[in-house]
Design a protein around this motif. Structure first.
Motif, short mmCIF file in Angstrom:
data_model
loop_
_atom_site.label_atom_id
_atom_site.label_comp_id
_atom_site.label_asym_id
_atom_site.label_seq_id
_atom_site.Cartn_x
_atom_site.Cartn_y
_atom_site.Cartn_z
N THR A 301 -8.93 -11.29 6.00
CA THR A 301 -8.61 -10.06 5.27
C THR A 301 -8.76 -10.29 3.77
O THR A 301 -8.34 -11.33 3.25
CB THR A 301 -7.17 -9.59 5.58
OG1 THR A 301 -7.02 -9.45 7.00
CG2 THR A 301 -6.88 -8.26 4.91
N VAL A 302 -9.34 -9.28 3.08
CA VAL A 302 -9.52 -9.35 1.64
C VAL A 302 -8.79 -8.17 1.00
O VAL A 302 -8.95 -7.02 1.44
CB VAL A 302 -11.01 -9.31 1.25
CG1 VAL A 302 -11.17 -9.45 -0.26
CG2 VAL A 302 -11.79 -10.39 1.99
N TYR A 326 -10.81 -5.52 6.27
CA TYR A 326 -10.54 -6.29 7.49
C TYR A 326 -11.89 -6.78 8.02
O TYR A 326 -12.66 -6.00 8.62
CB TYR A 326 -9.82 -5.43 8.53
CG TYR A 326 -8.51 -4.85 8.02
CD1 TYR A 326 -7.34 -5.60 8.02
CD2 TYR A 326 -8.45 -3.53 7.54
CE1 TYR A 326 -6.15 -5.07 7.56
CE2 TYR A 326 -7.26 -3.00 7.08
CZ TYR A 326 -6.12 -3.77 7.09
OH TYR A 326 -4.93 -3.24 6.63
N LEU A 327 -12.16 -8.05 7.83
CA LEU A 327 -13.50 -8.57 8.10
C LEU A 327 -13.86 -8.53 9.58
O LEU A 327 -14.97 -8.15 9.95
CB LEU A 327 -13.62 -10.00 7.56
CG LEU A 327 -13.36 -10.15 6.05
CD1 LEU A 327 -13.34 -11.61 5.66
CD2 LEU A 327 -14.42 -9.38 5.26
N VAL A 332 -12.68 -0.89 6.29
CA VAL A 332 -12.14 -0.86 4.93
C VAL A 332 -11.14 0.28 4.82
O VAL A 332 -11.33 1.35 5.41
CB VAL A 332 -13.25 -0.70 3.87
CG1 VAL A 332 -14.15 -1.92 3.84
CG2 VAL A 332 -14.06 0.57 4.10
N GLU A 333 -10.08 0.02 4.08
CA GLU A 333 -9.10 1.06 3.76
C GLU A 333 -8.97 1.12 2.25
O GLU A 333 -8.64 0.13 1.61
CB GLU A 333 -7.74 0.73 4.39
CG GLU A 333 -7.69 0.87 5.90
CD GLU A 333 -6.29 0.62 6.44
OE1 GLU A 333 -5.41 0.26 5.63
OE2 GLU A 333 -6.08 0.79 7.65
N THR A 353 -7.48 8.79 -0.21
CA THR A 353 -7.61 7.63 0.68
C THR A 353 -8.94 7.73 1.44
O THR A 353 -9.54 8.80 1.56
CB THR A 353 -6.47 7.56 1.71
OG1 THR A 353 -6.53 8.70 2.58
CG2 THR A 353 -5.11 7.49 1.03
N ALA A 354 -9.37 6.60 1.96
CA ALA A 354 -10.55 6.56 2.81
C ALA A 354 -10.42 5.39 3.77
O ALA A 354 -9.80 4.37 3.48
CB ALA A 354 -11.82 6.40 1.97
N ILE A 355 -11.01 5.56 4.97
CA ILE A 355 -10.98 4.52 5.98
C ILE A 355 -12.26 4.60 6.79
O ILE A 355 -12.79 5.69 7.03
CB ILE A 355 -9.74 4.64 6.90
CG1 ILE A 355 -9.66 3.46 7.85
CG2 ILE A 355 -9.73 5.97 7.63
CD1 ILE A 355 -8.35 3.40 8.64
#
Length: 390
Positions: A301-302, A326-327, A332-333, A353-355
Motif C-alpha cells: 500500500t502507498v 492498493y497495489l 486507488v482512492e 472523492t474518487a475510487i
C-alpha cells in the motif's frame, strides 16, 4: 639519563644502553649482523641485529604515545628499524590503550611525533572490537589520527570494508574509509559502494556525502537497489536514509521511488519521504507523485499527500489532495479536490472523492460542488460491441 625530557625518543637511549652492554660485558642482548673486516663499510651501513627490542614514546606529562616490542630487529640509519620480527605493542591516547598492533615482519620508524610501521599489520581496538588490516600503519597521537593503508580491509561484527585508506579518530571512535570503498553490513544485509564513508562506531552509523550505490540481499539473494548522493545507515534501527537525488528500485513489487530524501526502514519494510516524491509502478506503467509519501511494502500500500497526481499509460490523469494506492487490488482512492481526466473518450470530472482502477480507466468520482453529484466513467471499449457481437 633519568632527568632527560620525557618526550625524547627512547630508541636512541635503548640503542646506546644495549651497545654499551654488548661492548662491556659481551651480553647476547644484541649482536652484529655480521663480522666484517671492512669497518668503514660496517659503519656506513650501520646494520646491527638486536634481540628483545623495545620502543617507547611519551608525552611531556609522562603518558605513553606508543610501546612496541619485537623479538628481533635490525637497526639501520636509513630505515631506523628494519625487518623487526613479530613486533607487537599498544597505541595510547590520553594514557589509555586505543589500539593493539601486531605483525609478522615489519619496518619501523619513529621521530617522536609519529610512528610508522610497514608490513602485514593487524590493529585492533580493544574497546569495540574493530580490526583494521593493511601493509602500512601511521600513528600521529598529537593529531589523534591513526592511518592504515595499502591493501586495507577491516572487519567487525557489524561491518566488513575494503578501501584505499582508513583514517581513525580514536577519541570519537570514528573510522573514515576513502577511495574505492566497498562495505558490507551484516544486519541489515547491505552492500555499499562509494568513495568516502564515515563509520561512527559508538553510535552505530554509516554516513556518506558522496555518490553511493546500495544493494540489499535477503537469504543471500539480491532484492533491492538504491542510489543517491548521500547516505546514512543506522545499523541499530536498520533505517537507511538516502539523498539528495535518491532512487530506490524495488523488485517486488517492481517499483521505483525517486526523491531528494528517502527513509528506508528495512526491518519494518516501510519507505517514507517528507519531500516531493515520485513513485513509478513499472509493471502497470503508472506514475504517482506528491509532496510526501509512505509505502508499506508488506501491505502493498502507498499513501501520498499534498498535490497528488497520478498518470496512467494512456495519459489518464487523476489529481487530489490525498491518495491511497492498493497495489495488489490495483485500486486507488482519492480524497480532496479531485479532478479526473481521460483522453478517449475525452472526459473531465471533478468531485471530492474518487475510487477505481486507473489502469483500466474505471473510475467513480463522487461529491461535486453541490455535494450530490455522482459520476461514473466507463471505458469506451466497454460501450462499443465487437464485430462478433454485431
Amino acid at each position: 639519563m633519568l632527568n632527560m625530557p620525557k618526550n625524547f625518543s627512547y630508541w636512541s637511549v635503548i640503542l646506546l644502553l644495549l651497545t654499551g652492554l654488548f661492548g662491556c660485558s659481551g651480553s647476547s642482548t644484541i649482536s652484529p649482523v655480521e663480522n666484517s673486516s671492512d669497518s668503514d663499510k660496517l659503519r656506513s651501513d650501520s646494520q646491527l641485529t638486536f634481540f628483545g627490542v623495545s620502543l617507547e614514546q611519551f608525552d611531556q606529562d609522562g603518558k605513553p604515545f606508543w610501546k612496541v616490542q619485537a623479538r628481533q630487529a635490525k637497526y639501520t640509519k636509513e630505515k631506523e628499524i628494519g625487518q623487526a620480527k613479530n613486533p607487537q605493542g599498544e597505541l595510547y591516547q590520553d594514557g589509555k590503550v586505543v589500539y593493539t598492533i601486531k605483525a609478522e615482519t615489519a619496518d619501523i620508524q619513529q621521530d617522536g611525533k609519529q610512528l610508522v610501521i610497514k608490513g602485514k599489520i593487524v590493529a585492533t581496538d580493544p574497546r569495540n572490537g574493530v580490526v583494521l588490516e593493511g601493509n602500512e600503519l601511521e600513528w600521529r597521537p598529537q593529531e589523534d589520527l591513526l592511518i592504515v593503508r595499502n591493501q586495507f580491509h577491516g572487519h567487525h561484527r557489524q561491518l566488513k570494508a575494503t578501501a584505499q585508506e582508513a583514517r581513525v579518530k580514536t577519541r570519537q571512535q570514528q573510522v573514515e574509509f576513502t577511495g574505492q570503498v566497498f562495505a558490507v553490513s551484516n544486519d541489515p544485509k547491505l552492500q555499499i559502494k562509494t568513495e568516502r564513508l564515515l563509520w561512527q562506531v559508538q553510535s552505530e552509523k554509516l554516513v556518506g556525502d558522496r555518490p553511493v550505490e546500495i544493494q540489499r540481499y535477503q537469504n543471500n539473494q539480491f532484492t533491492d537497489r538504491a542510489q543517491g548522493k548521500g547516505i546514512e545507515v543506522n545499523l541499530n534501527t536498520k533505517i537507511t536514509t538516502l539523498g539528495p537525488e535518491a532512487k530506490l528500485q524495488l523488485i517486488n513489487p517492481p517499483m521505483q521511488i525517486n526523491s531528494n530524501a528517502i527513509a528506508w526502514d528495512i526491518n519494518q519494510e516501510i519507505v517514507k519521504s517528507n519531500v516531493p516524491v515520485k513513485v513509478i509502478h513499472q509493471g502497470e506503467n503508472i506514475t504517482v507523485s506528491g509532496n510526501a509519501a509512505e509505502m508499506k511494502l508488506l501491505k502493498k500500500t502507498v499513501y501520498l499527500t499534498g498535490d497528488v497526481q497520478a498518470i496512467g499509460q494512456r495519459n489518464q490523469f487523476l489529481k487530489s489532495e490525498r491518495l491511497t494506492w492498493y497495489l495488489e487490488r490495483k485500486l486507488v482512492e482519492a480524497q480532496g479536490k479531485v479532478i479526473y481526466r481521460q483522453m478517449e473518450p475525452p472526459l473531465t470530472f471533478q468531485g471530492s472523492t474518487a475510487i477505481g482502477n486507473l489502469a483500466t480507466e474505471n473510475i467513480t468520482v463522487k461529491g461535486g460542488s453541490s455535494g450530490r453529484v455522482v459520476t461514473e466513467v466507463i471505458p469506451q471499449q466497454v460501450l462499443t460491441p465487437s464485430l462478433g457481437e454485431r
